[in-house]
Enzyme design. Structure first.
Site, PDB file in Angstrom:
ATOM      1  CG  ASP A 101     -62.585 -18.417  15.892  1.00 18.42           C
ATOM      2  OD1 ASP A 101     -62.797 -19.640  15.882  1.00 18.42           O
ATOM      3  OD2 ASP A 101     -63.169 -17.601  15.153  1.00 18.42           O
ATOM      4  CE1 TYR A 152     -68.938 -15.419  20.334  1.00 21.79           C
ATOM      5  CE2 TYR A 152     -71.220 -15.960  19.805  1.00 21.79           C
ATOM      6  CZ  TYR A 152     -69.902 -16.347  19.994  1.00 21.79           C
ATOM      7  OH  TYR A 152     -69.558 -17.672  19.848  1.00 21.79           O
TER       8      TYR A 152
END
Length: 274
Positions: free
Chosen positions: A51, A109
């Site tokens: 994002d 992540y």
């Protein structure tokens, strides 16, 4: 010929990874640079979209080309045309059967969080921030409820396009890096330190990690008990969870592939994260 690239980027200036009409995305910049180097149009497929504001340590992409160049020529040539906050780390020819997204067996992540009474400055945009002390044991107990295969609807953005909310989290690690004894400048009971939250799973929903982070931080601050995480998970409703946390400290560490592909597993960028 099919090529794979490892790409790192600081996501602060971009509207995410995926190409958009504005052209201000990491994919748009990468494909423009590849096109200039190859003197032909290049279309890439990535291992995982990020994002706006989210960073990448080792995004992996693949593309097909007729241009025959040594792997490091792709690295240096493409980087010549990239802005300074995006860099190709490695290039490698791969079999036609390789697909950066479909061949990934897991994705990793990391979220880096600054705990400090003072907001970040030199690392602004590269770390999240809280000004209350966090309870490590409470956070560790909370994330145990998320491990394994679950319906993660409660942590899914309304705009998520995934076909199923069922995902598998293999690992969530929480580590704290505190200043040496006697060097703390903490005030109001908040000793400055960096927290690092690492997630590994088969795949992730849109905003899934940022929504989980919102709940972890709320529990770490004592707003809810660790068992609240299970309550949120079982509710299967976004309204049950905490607000979406900041994108600033989120890093896509990269995909995990089987050894048969022979691709690099890390880059130097891993080593400077707290």
């Amino acid at each position: 010929m099919r090529m794979a690239l490892g790409v790192s980027y600081n996501g602060q200036a971009y509207n995410g990874w995926q190409s958009q009409p504005s052209g201000n995305t990491v994919q748009d910049r990468l494909e423009a640079a590849l096109g200039r180097f190859a003197t032909q149009e290049v279309h890439t497929i990535c291992a995982g979209r990020t994002d706006a504001g989210v960073h990448g340590l080792m995004q992996v992409v693949h593309f097909d080309t007729q241009l025959q160049r040594a792997p490091f020529s792709w690295v240096r040539g493409t980087n010549t045309f990239l802005p300074t906050d995006i860099a190709v780390q490695w290039a490698q020819p791969v079999p036609d059967a390789f697909h950066s997204r479909a061949c990934a067996v897991a994705r990793r992540y990391a979220y880096v969080l600054l705990q400090s009474p003072v907001r970040p400055s030199v690392d602004a945009g590269r770390v999240g921030w809280v000004f209350h002390a966090l309870d490590e044991q409470a956070m560790h107990r909370a994330v145990q409820h998320l491990l394994g295969e679950h319906d993660f609807t409660s942590f899914r953005a309304s705009a998520c396009q995934a076909k199923s909310p069922v995902k598998t989290l293999h690992r969530i690690d929480i580590t704290r890096r505190a200043p040496p004894a006697g060097e703390s400048t903490g005030t109001h009971g908040c000793i400055p330190c960096y927290w690092r939250f690492e997630f590994e799973g088969n795949a992730f929903l849109h905003h899934m990690i940022r929504n989980i982070m919102g709940c972890i931080v709320a529990i770490g601050q004592g707003l809810y008990p660790p068992e609240w995480m299970r309550t949120v998970l079982e509710a299967r409703s976004r309204d049950a969870a905490a607000p979406t946390f900041s994108p600033d400290g989120l890093y896509f560490q990269g995909p995990v592939y089987g050894a048969e592909w022979g691709l690099p597993t890390r880059t130097a960028a891993y080593d400077w994260l707290p």
